[in-house]
Motif scaffolding. Structure first.
Motif, PDB file in Angstrom:
ATOM      1  N   CYS A  99      31.295 -31.725 -30.496  1.00 36.01           N
ATOM      2  CA  CYS A  99      32.208 -32.666 -29.839  1.00 36.01           C
ATOM      3  C   CYS A  99      31.585 -34.068 -29.794  1.00 36.01           C
ATOM      4  CB  CYS A  99      32.535 -32.174 -28.435  1.00 36.01           C
ATOM      5  SG  CYS A  99      33.698 -33.231 -27.565  1.00 36.01           S
ATOM      6  N   ASN A 100      30.341 -34.166 -29.391  1.00 35.48           N
ATOM      7  CA  ASN A 100      29.641 -35.451 -29.358  1.00 35.48           C
ATOM      8  C   ASN A 100      29.510 -36.027 -30.768  1.00 35.48           C
ATOM      9  OD1 ASN A 100      28.131 -37.609 -28.152  1.00 35.48           O
ATOM     10  ND2 ASN A 100      26.299 -36.641 -28.980  1.00 35.48           N
ATOM     11  N   ASP A 101      29.174 -35.168 -31.730  1.00 35.28           N
ATOM     12  CA  ASP A 101      29.067 -35.616 -33.121  1.00 35.28           C
ATOM     13  C   ASP A 101      30.402 -36.165 -33.617  1.00 35.28           C
ATOM     14  OD1 ASP A 101      26.399 -34.853 -33.220  1.00 35.28           O
ATOM     15  OD2 ASP A 101      26.854 -32.874 -34.050  1.00 35.28           O
ATOM     16  N   CYS A 102      31.488 -35.510 -33.248  1.00 33.58           N
ATOM     17  CA  CYS A 102      32.823 -35.933 -33.655  1.00 33.58           C
ATOM     18  C   CYS A 102      33.151 -37.312 -33.079  1.00 33.58           C
ATOM     19  CB  CYS A 102      33.854 -34.907 -33.206  1.00 33.58           C
ATOM     20  SG  CYS A 102      35.531 -35.282 -33.753  1.00 33.58           S
ATOM     21  N   LEU A 103      32.861 -37.513 -31.804  1.00 34.98           N
ATOM     22  CA  LEU A 103      33.115 -38.814 -31.163  1.00 34.98           C
ATOM     23  C   LEU A 103      32.283 -39.911 -31.811  1.00 34.98           C
ATOM     24  CD1 LEU A 103      33.266 -37.740 -27.415  1.00 34.98           C
ATOM     25  CD2 LEU A 103      35.160 -38.582 -28.818  1.00 34.98           C
ATOM     26  N   MET A 104      31.003 -39.635 -32.031  1.00 31.76           N
ATOM     27  CA  MET A 104      30.116 -40.631 -32.643  1.00 31.76           C
ATOM     28  C   MET A 104      30.576 -40.970 -34.064  1.00 31.76           C
ATOM     29  SD  MET A 104      27.874 -41.666 -30.632  1.00 31.76           S
ATOM     30  CE  MET A 104      27.234 -41.263 -29.049  1.00 31.76           C
ATOM     31  N   ALA A 105      30.909 -39.946 -34.853  1.00 33.67           N
ATOM     32  CA  ALA A 105      31.322 -40.166 -36.238  1.00 33.67           C
ATOM     33  C   ALA A 105      32.638 -40.935 -36.320  1.00 33.67           C
ATOM     34  CB  ALA A 105      31.453 -38.823 -36.961  1.00 33.67           C
ATOM     35  N   THR A 106      33.526 -40.720 -35.349  1.00 29.35           N
ATOM     36  CA  THR A 106      34.835 -41.371 -35.371  1.00 29.35           C
ATOM     37  C   THR A 106      34.761 -42.830 -34.923  1.00 29.35           C
ATOM     38  OG1 THR A 106      35.914 -39.263 -34.931  1.00 29.35           O
ATOM     39  CG2 THR A 106      37.197 -41.241 -34.501  1.00 29.35           C
ATOM     40  N   PHE A 107      34.009 -43.106 -33.864  1.00 29.02           N
ATOM     41  CA  PHE A 107      34.028 -44.439 -33.278  1.00 29.02           C
ATOM     42  C   PHE A 107      32.819 -45.305 -33.602  1.00 29.02           C
ATOM     43  CE2 PHE A 107      36.755 -41.835 -30.512  1.00 29.02           C
ATOM     44  CZ  PHE A 107      37.941 -42.517 -30.715  1.00 29.02           C
ATOM     45  N   CYS A 108      31.747 -44.723 -34.130  1.00 28.04           N
ATOM     46  CA  CYS A 108      30.519 -45.477 -34.422  1.00 28.04           C
ATOM     47  C   CYS A 108      29.994 -45.119 -35.813  1.00 28.04           C
ATOM     48  CB  CYS A 108      29.441 -45.167 -33.389  1.00 28.04           C
ATOM     49  SG  CYS A 108      29.946 -45.404 -31.687  1.00 28.04           S
ATOM     50  N   ARG A 109      30.871 -45.048 -36.795  1.00 28.79           N
ATOM     51  CA  ARG A 109      30.515 -44.509 -38.109  1.00 28.79           C
ATOM     52  C   ARG A 109      29.316 -45.210 -38.753  1.00 28.79           C
ATOM     53  NH1 ARG A 109      35.217 -43.964 -42.313  1.00 28.79           N
ATOM     54  NH2 ARG A 109      36.123 -43.186 -40.394  1.00 28.79           N
ATOM     55  N   ALA A 110      29.334 -46.534 -38.863  1.00 28.73           N
ATOM     56  CA  ALA A 110      28.225 -47.249 -39.509  1.00 28.73           C
ATOM     57  C   ALA A 110      26.920 -47.039 -38.742  1.00 28.73           C
ATOM     58  CB  ALA A 110      28.546 -48.736 -39.628  1.00 28.73           C
ATOM     59  N   CYS A 111      26.994 -47.066 -37.416  1.00 32.64           N
ATOM     60  CA  CYS A 111      25.785 -46.866 -36.599  1.00 32.64           C
ATOM     61  C   CYS A 111      25.238 -45.448 -36.749  1.00 32.64           C
ATOM     62  CB  CYS A 111      26.083 -47.161 -35.132  1.00 32.64           C
ATOM     63  SG  CYS A 111      26.457 -48.904 -34.830  1.00 32.64           S
TER      64      CYS A 111
END
Length: 127
Positions: free
Chosen positions: A91-103
């Protein structure tokens, strides 16, 4: 008196950092400014290069162009967490990948650098 000669070969010493946490945060771009600039200004080239370095198909990140949740960024982050034993949730990975992709890609790049295993020969003599 013995006529035998004993030769001892240098043995490789593996030095590895063991941790169950990411080596840097998602927003720690100042830790490696050139990598983060490359990741921000030329994201797709950067993501493809890092995917290839991690041992996956070079063009895999281009599949992220379809859809809202980037499946390749998400799966690479989960795969990296599993390979390096980093704690976290999908779930955390999904949020990070969706909203902070370049980072996220910059964070994964720093992690690969930090976790690369260096081999040091102890007792080796330069010829």
């Amino acid at each position: 008196m013995s006529n035998s000669m004993i030769v001892t070969q240098p043995q490789p010493l593996m030095i590895s950092r063991e941790s169950d946490k990411w080596g840097s945060g998602v927003c720690d771009c100042c830790d490696d400014v050139p990598e983060c600039c490359f990741g921000f200004w030329c994201h797709w080239c950067f993501a493809c290069a890092k995917t290839k370095r991690f041992g996956e198909c070079l063009c895999l990140p281009l599949l992220d162009l379809c859809g809202i949740v980037p499946p390749i960024t998400l799966s690479m982050r989960v795969l990296m967490r599993n390979r390096y034993g980093i704690k976290g949730t999908v779930c955390n990975d999904c949020l990070m990948a969706t909203f902070c992709r370049a980072c996220v890609w910059c964070q994964m790049s720093r992690e690969m650098k930090d976790r690369s295993i260096q081999i040091t020969l102890v007792g080796a003599k330069n010829l």
